[in-house]
Design a protein around this motif. Structure first.
Motif, short mmCIF file in Angstrom:
data_model
loop_
_atom_site.label_atom_id
_atom_site.label_comp_id
_atom_site.label_asym_id
_atom_site.label_seq_id
_atom_site.Cartn_x
_atom_site.Cartn_y
_atom_site.Cartn_z
N ASP A 243 88.00 19.04 34.08
CA ASP A 243 87.68 17.66 34.47
C ASP A 243 86.56 17.08 33.61
OD1 ASP A 243 89.58 17.75 36.43
OD2 ASP A 243 88.18 18.17 38.06
N ILE A 244 85.57 17.93 33.31
CA ILE A 244 84.45 17.48 32.46
C ILE A 244 84.94 17.14 31.06
CG2 ILE A 244 82.32 18.23 31.34
CD1 ILE A 244 81.69 19.82 33.88
N LYS A 245 85.82 18.01 30.51
CA LYS A 245 86.37 17.75 29.18
C LYS A 245 87.18 16.45 29.16
CE LYS A 245 86.72 22.60 27.70
NZ LYS A 245 87.65 23.70 27.36
N GLN A 246 87.98 16.26 30.23
CA GLN A 246 88.78 15.04 30.31
C GLN A 246 87.89 13.81 30.43
OE1 GLN A 246 92.15 15.06 29.89
NE2 GLN A 246 91.94 12.83 29.81
N HIS A 247 86.81 13.96 31.21
CA HIS A 247 85.85 12.86 31.38
C HIS A 247 85.19 12.54 30.04
CE1 HIS A 247 83.13 10.19 33.40
NE2 HIS A 247 82.07 10.87 32.99
N GLU A 248 84.83 13.57 29.28
CA GLU A 248 84.21 13.35 27.98
C GLU A 248 85.18 12.65 27.03
OE1 GLU A 248 83.06 17.28 26.92
OE2 GLU A 248 81.12 17.17 27.95
N THR A 250 87.59 10.64 27.97
CA THR A 250 87.71 9.26 28.45
C THR A 250 86.52 8.43 27.97
OG1 THR A 250 88.90 10.03 30.41
CG2 THR A 250 87.95 7.82 30.49
N ILE A 251 85.33 9.02 28.06
CA ILE A 251 84.12 8.31 27.60
C ILE A 251 84.20 8.03 26.11
CG2 ILE A 251 81.64 8.55 27.25
CD1 ILE A 251 81.50 10.08 29.86
N GLU A 252 84.69 9.02 25.35
CA GLU A 252 84.81 8.83 23.91
C GLU A 252 85.81 7.72 23.59
OE1 GLU A 252 84.21 9.24 19.88
OE2 GLU A 252 83.03 10.04 21.56
N MET A 253 86.96 7.73 24.31
CA MET A 253 87.96 6.68 24.10
C MET A 253 87.39 5.31 24.47
SD MET A 253 91.36 8.62 25.55
CE MET A 253 92.35 7.15 25.47
N LEU A 254 86.64 5.28 25.58
CA LEU A 254 86.03 4.01 26.00
C LEU A 254 85.03 3.52 24.97
CD1 LEU A 254 85.65 1.86 28.18
CD2 LEU A 254 83.96 3.35 29.26
N TYR A 255 84.22 4.47 24.45
CA TYR A 255 83.24 4.11 23.43
C TYR A 255 83.93 3.55 22.19
CZ TYR A 255 79.53 4.61 19.97
OH TYR A 255 78.62 4.38 18.97
N GLN A 256 85.03 4.20 21.77
CA GLN A 256 85.77 3.72 20.60
C GLN A 256 86.40 2.35 20.86
OE1 GLN A 256 88.60 6.78 19.60
NE2 GLN A 256 87.04 8.21 18.88
N SER A 257 86.94 2.20 22.10
CA SER A 257 87.55 0.91 22.44
C SER A 257 86.51 -0.22 22.42
CB SER A 257 88.19 0.99 23.83
OG SER A 257 89.21 1.96 23.85
#
Length: 370
Positions: A243-248, A250-257
């Motif tokens: 879950d932590i890896k998936q959250h990280e 998601t955060i990376e994708m959000l940051y890129q977006s």
């Protein structure tokens, strides 16, 4: 009370205490129990523990309260011997007792698939544990020496290790230290195996990374519960790590977006803004809009320097716009979900404004006309 009877009572209480509260009796609680059965005073028990009698009384009070809850009967220092003896007598035989415990806790030990490695030089122990665990659906690997165990670990990793403390050539403590200092195997939980009368250093074992102890001779329900508990903990840890890896991610994708969005907004030749409706606390009617996001072109047109300190009405007033009637049109966009279009002149330049609904707000797109 003879020693064998006390050991039997102590063992029953320890098992049922673990099943109820998922923890073992502390050494202090064991001494309080033993002293109470021997009719010692709290002062005498405190001397054994090198503690004050007041501290012992506080610990004992909590202990008697938990025992009372466990056995559904008021238990104190005075009556504990009598009540616990009766509880022991009420157990018809060990087989029926184990069966009742298994029935009560079957949900705790079912559906626990996992690979268990047993490291013990005594072949009889290996046979007993292997048969017991395989009956519950676990895959079991066994090793009678440290060399065999390390070779097996190089081939594949188990979910849990049951490790005998008294091993030839290399002790269980030393093997535990090696396993826990190797990055490849450090995450594997280890349960120590020891005879009931062995002198073991539990503190040392926990400091080296062990998570629990199982004593010989084996109690089936205790073995299954302790193994099941560690397998569940390991699975929960793995899920949490995933879950932590998936959250990280998601955060990376959000940051890129957000980076892409910022780049598009900052380099657009159009003015772009996102606004959220401001509603009256009395009747929830829209009375204004607050800025949520703007790009440089929009900020330049409306002379906006700080989003948090200015509303749409304020920005229109400070630019001396006469189009305050826009506010009503923007409200209609939110209420009726109907787009709004207009062309206006500002500082000698004609602009086309496109307004669309977005949640409980609007987006404004201002395009310069040539």
């Amino acid at each position: 009370m003879d020693k064998n009877k006390y050991l039997a009572i102590n063992e029953v209480i320890k098992q049922q205490f673990y099943l109820k509260y998922n923890r073992v009796l502390s050494s202090t609680e064991e001494i309080i129990l033993e002293g109470s059965i021997e009719n010692l005073s709290y002062e005498q028990i405190a001397n054994k523990l090198y503690m004050s009698s007041g501290t012992v009384r506080n610990i004992a009070s909590k202990f008697w309260s938990q025992l009372s809850e466990l056995y559904h009967e008021k238990i104190t220092k005075i009556n504990c011997k009598y009540i616990i003896e009766n509880i022991l007598k009420s157990e018809e035989n060990q087989e029926n007792k184990s069966l009742s415990l298994i029935e009560i806790n079957s949900e705790n030990i079912n559906d626990n698939q996992g690979i268990i490695m047993i490291i013990d030089d005594y072949i009889e122990n290996l046979k007993i544990l292997k048969q017991l665990l395989e009956k519950e659906g676990y895959q079991v690997r066994s090793a009678r020496s440290a060399k065999m165990a390390f070779l097996s670990l190089e081939e594949s990793l188990p979910d849990l290790i049951l490790l005998d403390i008294l091993m030839p050539n290399i002790s269980g403590y030393e093997m535990c230290k090696i396993i826990k200092t190797d990055r490849k195997t450090s995450h594997i939980p280890i349960i120590f195996i020891s005879a009931l009368n062995d002198t073991i250093d539990k503190v040392k074992g926990f400091e080296l990374g062990a998570c629990d102890y199982i004593t010989k001779p084996f109690e089936e329900i205790e073995v299954l519960l302790r193994v099941s508990h560690q397998i569940k903990l390991k699975n929960q840890t793995l899920r949490l790590e995933e879950d932590i890896k998936q959250h990280e991610k998601t955060i990376e994708m959000l940051y890129q977006s957000r980076s892409i969005l910022a780049s598009v907004l900052n380099n657009s030749c159009c003015g772009i803004a996102v606004l959220e409706a401001i509603r009256s606390p009395e009747n929830a009617h829209i009375i204004d809009f607050k800025y949520y996001l703007i790009n440089p072109i929009f900020a330049n047109i409306f002379n906006i320097n700080n989003l948090e300190l200015i509303t749409l009405v304020d920005s229109l007033k400070q630019c001396n716009f006469s189009q305050l009637a826009w506010i009503q049109e923007f409200i209609k966009v939110v209420k009726n979900n109907i787009d709004f279009r207009d062309i206006f002149l500002f500082k000698g330049q004609n602009y086309q404004m496109n307004v669309n609904k977005l949640g409980d707000g609007i987006t404004i797109n201002i395009i310069p006309l040539i």
